[in-house]
Motif scaffolding. Structure first.
Motif, PDB file in Angstrom:
ATOM      1  N   ILE A  61       2.564  18.554   7.571  1.00 56.19           N
ATOM      2  CA  ILE A  61       3.682  18.018   6.798  1.00 56.19           C
ATOM      3  C   ILE A  61       4.958  18.790   7.143  1.00 56.19           C
ATOM      4  O   ILE A  61       5.037  19.994   6.901  1.00 56.19           O
ATOM      5  CB  ILE A  61       3.392  18.112   5.287  1.00 56.19           C
ATOM      6  CG1 ILE A  61       2.136  17.302   4.939  1.00 56.19           C
ATOM      7  CG2 ILE A  61       4.579  17.621   4.470  1.00 56.19           C
ATOM      8  CD1 ILE A  61       1.646  17.488   3.518  1.00 56.19           C
ATOM      9  N   PRO A  62       5.979  18.132   7.703  1.00 56.28           N
ATOM     10  CA  PRO A  62       7.197  18.836   8.086  1.00 56.28           C
ATOM     11  C   PRO A  62       7.875  19.601   6.941  1.00 56.28           C
ATOM     12  O   PRO A  62       8.504  20.630   7.186  1.00 56.28           O
ATOM     13  CB  PRO A  62       8.102  17.712   8.612  1.00 56.28           C
ATOM     14  CG  PRO A  62       7.152  16.713   9.167  1.00 56.28           C
ATOM     15  CD  PRO A  62       5.992  16.727   8.205  1.00 56.28           C
ATOM     16  N   MET A  63       7.756  19.124   5.720  1.00 57.17           N
ATOM     17  CA  MET A  63       8.343  19.853   4.596  1.00 57.17           C
ATOM     18  C   MET A  63       7.612  21.154   4.290  1.00 57.17           C
ATOM     19  O   MET A  63       8.102  21.975   3.519  1.00 57.17           O
ATOM     20  CB  MET A  63       8.390  18.963   3.346  1.00 57.17           C
ATOM     21  CG  MET A  63       9.491  17.941   3.356  1.00 57.17           C
ATOM     22  SD  MET A  63       9.659  17.126   1.740  1.00 57.17           S
ATOM     23  CE  MET A  63      11.049  16.044   2.076  1.00 57.17           C
ATOM     24  N   GLY A  64       6.416  21.318   4.866  1.00 53.74           N
ATOM     25  CA  GLY A  64       5.693  22.581   4.723  1.00 53.74           C
ATOM     26  C   GLY A  64       5.020  22.786   3.390  1.00 53.74           C
ATOM     27  O   GLY A  64       4.659  23.912   3.034  1.00 53.74           O
ATOM     28  N   ARG A  65       4.833  21.722   2.626  1.00 52.35           N
ATOM     29  CA  ARG A  65       4.169  21.832   1.328  1.00 52.35           C
ATOM     30  C   ARG A  65       3.383  20.572   1.059  1.00 52.35           C
ATOM     31  O   ARG A  65       3.593  19.538   1.692  1.00 52.35           O
ATOM     32  CB  ARG A  65       5.186  22.038   0.203  1.00 52.35           C
ATOM     33  CG  ARG A  65       6.125  20.838  -0.029  1.00 52.35           C
ATOM     34  CD  ARG A  65       6.952  21.029  -1.295  1.00 52.35           C
ATOM     35  NE  ARG A  65       7.935  19.981  -1.523  1.00 52.35           N
ATOM     36  CZ  ARG A  65       7.686  18.839  -2.167  1.00 52.35           C
ATOM     37  NH1 ARG A  65       6.460  18.580  -2.634  1.00 52.35           N
ATOM     38  NH2 ARG A  65       8.646  17.943  -2.353  1.00 52.35           N
ATOM     39  N   ALA A 115       0.844  -1.193   0.000  1.00 52.18           N
ATOM     40  CA  ALA A 115       0.000   0.000   0.000  1.00 52.18           C
ATOM     41  C   ALA A 115       0.882   1.247   0.000  1.00 52.18           C
ATOM     42  O   ALA A 115       1.963   1.258   0.592  1.00 52.18           O
ATOM     43  CB  ALA A 115      -0.910   0.016   1.222  1.00 52.18           C
ATOM     44  N   LEU A 116       0.400   2.287  -0.644  1.00 52.64           N
ATOM     45  CA  LEU A 116       1.044   3.602  -0.583  1.00 52.64           C
ATOM     46  C   LEU A 116       0.260   4.478   0.379  1.00 52.64           C
ATOM     47  O   LEU A 116      -0.976   4.516   0.325  1.00 52.64           O
ATOM     48  CB  LEU A 116       1.077   4.251  -1.964  1.00 52.64           C
ATOM     49  CG  LEU A 116       1.808   5.608  -2.024  1.00 52.64           C
ATOM     50  CD1 LEU A 116       3.311   5.406  -1.882  1.00 52.64           C
ATOM     51  CD2 LEU A 116       1.493   6.347  -3.329  1.00 52.64           C
ATOM     52  N   THR A 117       0.986   5.170   1.261  1.00 59.22           N
ATOM     53  CA  THR A 117       0.320   6.064   2.220  1.00 59.22           C
ATOM     54  C   THR A 117       0.831   7.490   2.022  1.00 59.22           C
ATOM     55  O   THR A 117       1.686   7.963   2.778  1.00 59.22           O
ATOM     56  CB  THR A 117       0.553   5.602   3.667  1.00 59.22           C
ATOM     57  OG1 THR A 117       1.951   5.393   3.890  1.00 59.22           O
ATOM     58  CG2 THR A 117      -0.178   4.303   3.953  1.00 59.22           C
ATOM     59  N   PRO A 118       0.311   8.163   1.007  1.00 61.09           N
ATOM     60  CA  PRO A 118       0.757   9.538   0.768  1.00 61.09           C
ATOM     61  C   PRO A 118       0.097  10.525   1.726  1.00 61.09           C
ATOM     62  O   PRO A 118      -1.015  10.306   2.205  1.00 61.09           O
ATOM     63  CB  PRO A 118       0.317   9.797  -0.672  1.00 61.09           C
ATOM     64  CG  PRO A 118      -0.866   8.909  -0.868  1.00 61.09           C
ATOM     65  CD  PRO A 118      -0.632   7.702  -0.010  1.00 61.09           C
ATOM     66  N   ALA A 119       0.818  11.601   1.990  1.00 64.18           N
ATOM     67  CA  ALA A 119       0.178  12.777   2.554  1.00 64.18           C
ATOM     68  C   ALA A 119      -0.545  13.495   1.411  1.00 64.18           C
ATOM     69  O   ALA A 119      -0.510  13.054   0.261  1.00 64.18           O
ATOM     70  CB  ALA A 119       1.219  13.687   3.206  1.00 64.18           C
ATOM     71  N   THR A 120      -1.201  14.563   1.725  1.00 66.91           N
ATOM     72  CA  THR A 120      -1.965  15.291   0.714  1.00 66.91           C
ATOM     73  C   THR A 120      -1.052  15.771  -0.411  1.00 66.91           C
ATOM     74  O   THR A 120       0.017  16.328  -0.166  1.00 66.91           O
ATOM     75  CB  THR A 120      -2.663  16.504   1.345  1.00 66.91           C
ATOM     76  OG1 THR A 120      -3.403  16.068   2.482  1.00 66.91           O
ATOM     77  CG2 THR A 120      -3.602  17.165   0.358  1.00 66.91           C
TER      78      THR A 120
END
Length: 249
Positions: free
Chosen positions: A209-213, A183-188
Motif C-alpha cells: 500500500i503506497p500510503m504505508g498503512r 463492487a468495493l475493492t478495498p486493500a487490507t
C-alpha cells in the motif's frame, strides 16, 4: 464519522456478514442515517449482540453457502421490514494460506462456497424483490486481491475476482431497471478477519500500500454507504477502490 442525516430514510437493507467488521459498521451507519437493516451472519451470538447494539429490525443466523437458507432468509427479511431496497454482501472468509500446488482442497472449496457462491445466492434471492420495487442498490465486497492476486492466497484472490466479474454482469443486466450494482475493492483494513491470517501475510499486504498503512474501517464504510445510497445513480457494473493507492484501475 460524519453522518448524513436522513440519507436512508424509508430505505430497508440486508447486510450479510453483519455481526462484525465492515458489515456491522455499514449497518450501524445505515440505521444512524434513517434506514432499517436486517443482519445475516453465521455467528448467532454475535448477531444477537449486534442487533441490540445497532437497533436492527431483524437478524438471521445462516451460512450463505446454503442456497435454501438464503432463499428463506430473504423471505423472512422482507416480511420483517416490509420490503428491501439495499443488499450489502459483506460475508467472507480468507481461507488457508499456501502455494497453489499445496493448497488444501477443503479450504479452497469453503472459500469459493462462501465468498463467491454464497454472494451469488444472496444476489439471486434478493434481486426479484428489488425488481418488484423498481429500485435497488447492491454492494458486493470484493478485494484488491481480486484485481492483482495475492501470493499464497489463491482461493481468496480467485473468489474476489469472481465477485468482480459477477458484479459487472449483474450491473449491466439491471442497468435499465433503476437498480445499481457495484463492487468495493478495498486493500487490507483493520478488521476481525485479519485474525485468520499469519502476521507475515498481513505485513506483505501492508507493504503493497503506497500510503504505508492499513485502511481504517470507517473509510470503507463511507464508500459503501455512498454506493448504497441514491447519490450513486450513474455508476454501475463497476468497482470502487479504498486501497491507499495500491490499485488505480
Amino acid at each position: 464519522m460524519s453522518v448524513y442525516q436522513g440519507r436512508f430514510d424509508g430505505r430497508c437493507a440486508i447486510v450479510t456478514g453483519g455481526a462484525s467488521g465492515l458489515g456491522k459498521d455499514v449497518a450501524r451507519r445505515i440505521v444512524a442515517e434513517g434506514g432499517k437493516v436486517v443482519l445475516w451472519d453465521l455467528n448467532a451470538d454475535a448477531l444477537a449482540a449486534a442487533k441490540d447494539e445497532i437497533g436492527a429490525a431483524h437478524v438471521v443466523a445462516l451460512d450463505v453457502s446454503d442456497q435454501a437458507a438464503v432463499e428463506a432468509a430473504a423471505t423472512a427479511s422482507v416480511e420483517a421490514m416490509g420490503k428491501v431496497d439495499i443488499l450489502v454482501c459483506s460475508a467472507g472468509i480468507t481461507g488457508a494460506t499456501g502455494p497453489v500446488h499445496e493448497y488444501p482442497l477443503d479450504s479452497w472449496r469453503r472459500v469459493i462456497d462462501i465468498n463467491l457462491n454464497g454472494l451469488f445466492y444472496c444476489c439471486r434471492a434478493v434481486v426479484p424483490y428489488l425488481l418488484a420495487n423498481g429500485y435497488g442498490r447492491i454492494v458486493n465486497l470484493a478485494s484488491v486481491a481480486g484485481k492483482e492476486g495475492n501470493p499464497n492466497a489463491s482461493a481468496y484472490s480467485a473468489s474476489k475476482a469472481g465477485v468482480i466479474g459477477l458484479t459487472k454482469s449483474l450491473g449491466k443486466e439491471l442497468a435499465t431497471k433503476n437498480i445499481i450494482a457495484n463492487a468495493l475493492t478495498p486493500a487490507t483494513f483493520e478488521s476481525p478477519i485479519l485474525a485468520q491470517l499469519p502476521a507475515s501475510q498481513v505485513d506483505y499486504m501492508r507493504g503493497k500500500i503506497p500510503m504505508g498503512r492499513l485502511g481504517e474501517i470507517h473509510e470503507s464504510t463511507a464508500m459503501v454507504c455512498f454506493m448504497a445510497s441514491e447519490e450513486c445513480s450513474f455508476t454501475t457494473a463497476s468497482t470502487f477502490d479504498t486501497s491507499g493507492g495500491r490499485t488505480t484501475f
